[in-house]
Design a protein around this motif. Structure first.
Motif, PDB file in Angstrom:
ATOM      1  N   ILE A   1      11.032  -0.591  -4.536  1.00 47.32           N
ATOM      2  CA  ILE A   1      10.667   0.411  -5.528  1.00 47.32           C
ATOM      3  C   ILE A   1      11.142   1.787  -5.058  1.00 47.32           C
ATOM      4  CG2 ILE A   1       8.792   1.422  -6.864  1.00 47.32           C
ATOM      5  CD1 ILE A   1       9.179  -1.578  -7.351  1.00 47.32           C
ATOM      6  N   ALA A   2      11.995   2.419  -5.878  1.00 49.00           N
ATOM      7  CA  ALA A   2      12.495   3.757  -5.554  1.00 49.00           C
ATOM      8  C   ALA A   2      11.386   4.801  -5.723  1.00 49.00           C
ATOM      9  CB  ALA A   2      13.683   4.094  -6.454  1.00 49.00           C
TER      10      ALA A   2
ATOM     11  N   ASP B   1       0.806  -1.222   0.000  1.00 46.44           N
ATOM     12  CA  ASP B   1       0.000   0.000   0.000  1.00 46.44           C
ATOM     13  C   ASP B   1       0.839   1.272   0.000  1.00 46.44           C
ATOM     14  OD1 ASP B   1      -2.281  -1.511  -0.092  1.00 46.44           O
ATOM     15  OD2 ASP B   1      -3.196  -0.637   1.711  1.00 46.44           O
ATOM     16  N   ASP B   2       2.067   1.195   0.514  1.00 45.01           N
ATOM     17  CA  ASP B   2       2.918   2.384   0.516  1.00 45.01           C
ATOM     18  C   ASP B   2       3.707   2.525  -0.788  1.00 45.01           C
ATOM     19  OD1 ASP B   2       4.913   0.458   0.733  1.00 45.01           O
ATOM     20  OD2 ASP B   2       5.496   1.007   2.779  1.00 45.01           O
ATOM     21  N   GLY B   3       3.582   1.559  -1.689  1.00 44.87           N
ATOM     22  CA  GLY B   3       4.243   1.634  -2.989  1.00 44.87           C
ATOM     23  C   GLY B   3       5.729   1.360  -2.975  1.00 44.87           C
TER      24      GLY B   3
ATOM     25  N   VAL C   1      -1.395  -8.563  -0.095  1.00 43.43           N
ATOM     26  CA  VAL C   1      -0.602  -8.024   1.015  1.00 43.43           C
ATOM     27  C   VAL C   1      -1.524  -7.227   1.924  1.00 43.43           C
ATOM     28  CG1 VAL C   1       1.410  -6.637   1.643  1.00 43.43           C
ATOM     29  CG2 VAL C   1       1.360  -7.817  -0.574  1.00 43.43           C
ATOM     30  N   THR C   2      -1.409  -7.423   3.237  1.00 44.24           N
ATOM     31  CA  THR C   2      -2.209  -6.624   4.158  1.00 44.24           C
ATOM     32  C   THR C   2      -1.824  -5.149   4.033  1.00 44.24           C
ATOM     33  OG1 THR C   2      -0.605  -7.059   5.923  1.00 44.24           O
ATOM     34  CG2 THR C   2      -2.542  -8.489   5.816  1.00 44.24           C
ATOM     35  N   SER C   3      -2.742  -4.278   4.389  1.00 37.22           N
ATOM     36  CA  SER C   3      -2.523  -2.840   4.199  1.00 37.22           C
ATOM     37  C   SER C   3      -1.331  -2.330   5.002  1.00 37.22           C
ATOM     38  CB  SER C   3      -3.778  -2.056   4.574  1.00 37.22           C
ATOM     39  OG  SER C   3      -4.180  -2.342   5.904  1.00 37.22           O
ATOM     40  N   ASP C   4      -1.023  -2.971   6.129  1.00 36.12           N
ATOM     41  CA  ASP C   4       0.139  -2.547   6.921  1.00 36.12           C
ATOM     42  C   ASP C   4       1.433  -3.227   6.469  1.00 36.12           C
ATOM     43  OD1 ASP C   4      -0.136  -5.133   7.861  1.00 36.12           O
ATOM     44  OD2 ASP C   4      -0.521  -4.561   9.949  1.00 36.12           O
TER      45      ASP C   4
END
Length: 323
Positions: free
Chosen positions: A206-207, A186-188, A237-240
């Motif tokens: 991922i940069a 979720d944070d990319g 993947v869980t959101s956290d």
């Protein structure tokens, strides 16, 4: 009088119907969509989904259901309340998996037979771009900021990073044999790509500019299960970011991976040939489609164990859940 009014209000509140969630399951061989109540786990109905329905998703507002009708060479669109078909969208040949951007305006569709990713405008019902990719494109993932779409090509064994600004491939990453699914956190900051025949999940950092860096390949081992049966397909993947769940196909298990250590910590038994996965919106449950046992398995996410099996249609393939 106040007590009477309060009692009346409480009775009315208790009598109000609860808002139930719904899971939509595409049945590849049955050519139907099964609807399951996610409160009672009862099947509500089943309706025609076109010929060979596979990929399935919903509009951001939850009112429209999009289905890849692979043998019809189009995307069928249904009302999520009435189940009536509203329209169809051009998709290119043999659409398999797709992803919708957060605005709901564009669909990115993998065309398995034509080595293309087709970009379809959901409002004008037109194709606005065709992106040549590797052989047998399948998986479609999107970064949380919607700047990148990742396509996996099964025969080329690559993850292709497509810029949504100009529909050009900017990065190619070689992964293991027959990549099936691509899932961002979720944070990319991280991407997971499953490789069915290779038997691994590739992990990429991922940069900030979207550039991927392959940092690890996660393998799987289950006592009593032949290595060739451990075939990673769907990934969630869980959101956290604390847990990664991977469907392992004919191994009839979902692997549980620690999001920090990237180590496999458990395997959860499911139905036969577990394929795709979907969380309920609150992430309380994870649903799996089991193509050979014609059911879905309901997994309690906190407990990390299967709690129920629900019979659906013939050869369930994809699943999506709305509130």
């Amino acid at each position: 009088m106040k007590r009477l009014m309060l009692a009346t209000a409480l009775i009315a509140l208790s009598a109000a119907p609860a808002v139930a969630g719904k899971a939509f399951v595409s049945n590849e061989r049955g050519n139907t969509i099964t609807v399951v109540d996610t409160d009672t786990w009862e099947v509500l109905t089943e309706f025609p989904g076109g010929n060979r329905p596979r990929g399935i998703t919903v509009s951001p507002d939850g009112t429209k259901l999009f289905v890849c009708a692979s043998d019809d060479n189009l995307v069928r669109v249904f009302d999520t309340e009435t189940y009536e078909e509203l329209e169809s969208l051009p998709s290119g040949p043999d659409p398999e998996l797709f992803i919708i951007e957060p605005s709901g305006k564009r669909l990115y569709i993998a065309n398995e037979d034509d080595n293309l990713v087709t970009v379809t405008d959901t409002e004008t019902h037109t194709i606005i771009a065709e992106v040549p990719v590797g052989v047998e494109p399948e998986g479609m993932g999107m970064s949380p900021d919607a700047k990148w779409v990742v396509n996996t090509s099964e025969t080329t064994n690559m993850a292709h990073f497509i810029s949504t600004d100009d529909y050009k491939i900017k990065h190619n990453v070689l992964v293991d044999q027959r990549p099936r699914y691509a899932q961002y956190t979720d944070d990319g900051k991280r991407l997971f790509v499953s490789s069915e025949i290779g038997g691994t999940v590739s992990v990429m950092d991922i940069a900030e500019d979207g550039t991927p860096d392959l940092i690890k390949k996660i393998g799987f081992e289950v006592p009593g299960v032949l290595p060739e049966w451990l075939q990673p397909v769907g990934v969630k993947v869980t959101s956290d970011g604390s847990r990664i769940f991977v469907a392992l196909g004919p191994a009839n298990r979902v692997a549980v991976i620690d999001g920090e250590t990237l180590e496999v910590i458990d395997y959860i038994m499911t139905g036969q040939r577990v394929w795709q996965l979907a969380f309920t919106p609150d992430e309380k449950y994870l649903l799996t489609t089991n193509g050979n046992s014609n059911d879905i398995t309901v997994i309690d996410v906190a407990e990390e164990k299967a709690i129920k099996s629900v019979q659906v249609g013939q050869q369930p393939w994809g699943v999506v859940v709305i509130e």
